[in-house]
Write an enzyme that holds these catalytic residues in place. Structure first.
Site, short mmCIF file in Angstrom:
data_model
loop_
_atom_site.label_atom_id
_atom_site.label_comp_id
_atom_site.label_asym_id
_atom_site.label_seq_id
_atom_site.Cartn_x
_atom_site.Cartn_y
_atom_site.Cartn_z
N HIS A 12 0.85 -1.19 0.00
CA HIS A 12 0.00 0.00 0.00
C HIS A 12 0.88 1.23 0.00
O HIS A 12 2.10 1.13 0.11
CB HIS A 12 -1.00 -0.02 1.16
CG HIS A 12 -0.42 0.10 2.52
ND1 HIS A 12 0.36 -0.88 3.11
CD2 HIS A 12 -0.49 1.11 3.45
CE1 HIS A 12 0.71 -0.49 4.33
NE2 HIS A 12 0.22 0.71 4.56
N HIS A 62 1.45 3.94 1.90
CA HIS A 62 1.99 4.74 3.01
C HIS A 62 3.52 4.82 2.96
O HIS A 62 4.20 3.86 2.59
CB HIS A 62 1.53 4.13 4.35
CG HIS A 62 0.09 4.41 4.65
ND1 HIS A 62 -0.64 3.69 5.56
CD2 HIS A 62 -0.75 5.36 4.15
CE1 HIS A 62 -1.88 4.18 5.62
NE2 HIS A 62 -1.97 5.18 4.77
N ASP A 120 5.82 4.76 5.14
CA ASP A 120 6.66 3.82 5.90
C ASP A 120 6.73 2.45 5.21
O ASP A 120 7.37 1.53 5.72
CB ASP A 120 6.18 3.68 7.35
CG ASP A 120 4.78 3.08 7.49
OD1 ASP A 120 3.87 3.55 6.80
OD2 ASP A 120 4.61 2.15 8.30
N HIS A 121 6.09 2.34 4.03
CA HIS A 121 6.15 1.09 3.25
C HIS A 121 6.81 1.27 1.89
O HIS A 121 7.29 0.30 1.31
CB HIS A 121 4.74 0.51 3.09
CG HIS A 121 4.12 0.14 4.39
ND1 HIS A 121 3.96 -1.15 4.82
CD2 HIS A 121 3.68 0.93 5.42
CE1 HIS A 121 3.43 -1.15 6.04
NE2 HIS A 121 3.25 0.09 6.42
N HIS A 135 -7.43 -0.83 5.53
CA HIS A 135 -6.43 0.11 6.06
C HIS A 135 -6.25 1.25 5.06
O HIS A 135 -6.31 2.43 5.42
CB HIS A 135 -5.13 -0.65 6.29
CG HIS A 135 -3.98 0.19 6.74
ND1 HIS A 135 -3.93 0.76 7.99
CD2 HIS A 135 -2.83 0.54 6.12
CE1 HIS A 135 -2.78 1.43 8.11
NE2 HIS A 135 -2.11 1.32 6.98
N ASP A 140 -0.25 -3.81 6.33
CA ASP A 140 -0.93 -3.30 7.54
C ASP A 140 -2.38 -3.76 7.61
O ASP A 140 -3.25 -3.04 8.11
CB ASP A 140 -0.88 -1.76 7.57
CG ASP A 140 0.52 -1.23 7.86
OD1 ASP A 140 1.43 -2.04 8.12
OD2 ASP A 140 0.69 0.01 7.79
N HIS A 170 4.38 -4.60 10.93
CA HIS A 170 4.71 -3.91 12.19
C HIS A 170 4.75 -4.89 13.35
O HIS A 170 4.00 -5.87 13.39
CB HIS A 170 3.65 -2.84 12.53
CG HIS A 170 3.67 -1.65 11.62
ND1 HIS A 170 4.48 -0.56 11.84
CD2 HIS A 170 2.98 -1.38 10.48
CE1 HIS A 170 4.28 0.35 10.88
NE2 HIS A 170 3.37 -0.14 10.05
FE FE Z 1 2.59 0.92 8.23
ZN ZN Z 2 0.02 1.72 6.53
#
Ligand code: FE
Ligand code: ZN
Length: 263
Positions: free
Chosen positions: A52, A54, A56-57, A108, A138, A176
């Site tokens: 996805h 985001h 942080d990915h 998410h 996530d 995570h």
């Molecule tokens: Fe994340």
């Molecule tokens: Zn995420």
């Protein structure tokens, strides 16, 4: 095949799968730990898989492009910078000679996807990938699930049910390390679940020893993750006392997700 997690930021995991020569990584939010692992193990970077959009990915992708010898795969229904081969449910991604089924798991984010590989019977016996493996970003966490930033409770509930239907020995590679805080909530939902108490103790010991609690297994999640147990009487009862409108699994899920947001 070797499968392991590279920790990043405070609680992210970047999963790496390699065969001793070529490696793939999933959701590299940061490039530095990936480059360090590639150098340390002397591996080529054969592909990047994204679940996805985001940061942080996907944030580490640009710094990995100079080393990348193959494609970046990402969700067709989200905005991912090029280069990216856009995939969605029912597509198959072939990396390291392995077929990964793409599964749509909105909730998410609205276009979130997961990647699932199930070895053929008799194939790869004795290696690390003789169990099925799931990269779910996530969506599903051990003991919990992702927050609903873009999708609806109905979408997330449906997505989680699709993942819950995968083989019990599937290794669940979440993005995570949220397990202990998820389990605290799970125990509030099901204080009398003995398997949950045992699993919590095991994860506490792992964290105390500096170990990861992941990958999990679908079979464990089915017995400890309240978001996969919305049809269990004890979970229904607790959810009803926290606002669930009915005993229907979707109403139970919706109430649990809402409660967890403020837990
Ligand atoms: Fe994340
Ligand atoms: Zn995420």
């Amino acid at each position: 095949m070797n499968l392991f997690a590279l920790p990043a930021f405070t609680d992210n995991y970047i999963w790496m799968l390699h065969n001793g020569v070529d490696a793939i990584v999933i959701d590299p939010g940061d490039g530095a730990p990936v480059l360090a692992a590639l150098d340390r193990l002397q591996l080529n970077l054969a592909a990047i898989l994204l679940t996805h959009h985001h940061a942080d990915h996907i944030g580490g992708v640009p710094s990995l492009l100079p080393r990348l010898q193959g494609p970046v795969y990402g969700p067709a229904l989200e905005t991912i910078p090029d280069p990216c081969i856009r995939v969605q449910g029912r597509d198959t991604v072939k990396v390291l000679g392995l077929d990964f089924d793409v599964i749509d798991v909105p909730g998410h984010t609205s276009g979130h996807i997961a990647y699932f590989h199930c070895p053929q019977p008799g194939a790869a016996v004795g290696t690390d990938t003789d169990a099925p493996v799931l990269f779910c970003g996530d969506t599903l966490f051990s003991g919990g699930c992702g927050r609903l930033f873009e999708g609806t409770p109905a979408q997330m509930h449906h997505s989680l049910q699709a993942l819950a239907a995968l083989p019990g020995d599937t290794r669940v590679c979440c993005a995570h390390e949220y397990t202990l805080s998820n389990l605290k909530f799970a125990l509030a939902v099901e204080p009398d679940n003995a398997e949950l108490a045992r699993y919590t103790q095991q994860c506490e010991q792992q964290r105390a020893a500096g170990l990861f609690t992941l990958p999990g297994r679908i079979s464990d999640e089915l017995s400890i993750n309240p978001f996969l147990r919305c049809d269990v009487p004890a979970v229904i009862n607790t959810a009803r006392s926290h606002g669930a409108l009915s005993d229907r699994p979707l109403d139970v899920f919706t109430a649990l997700r809402q409660w967890k947001n403020n837990f």
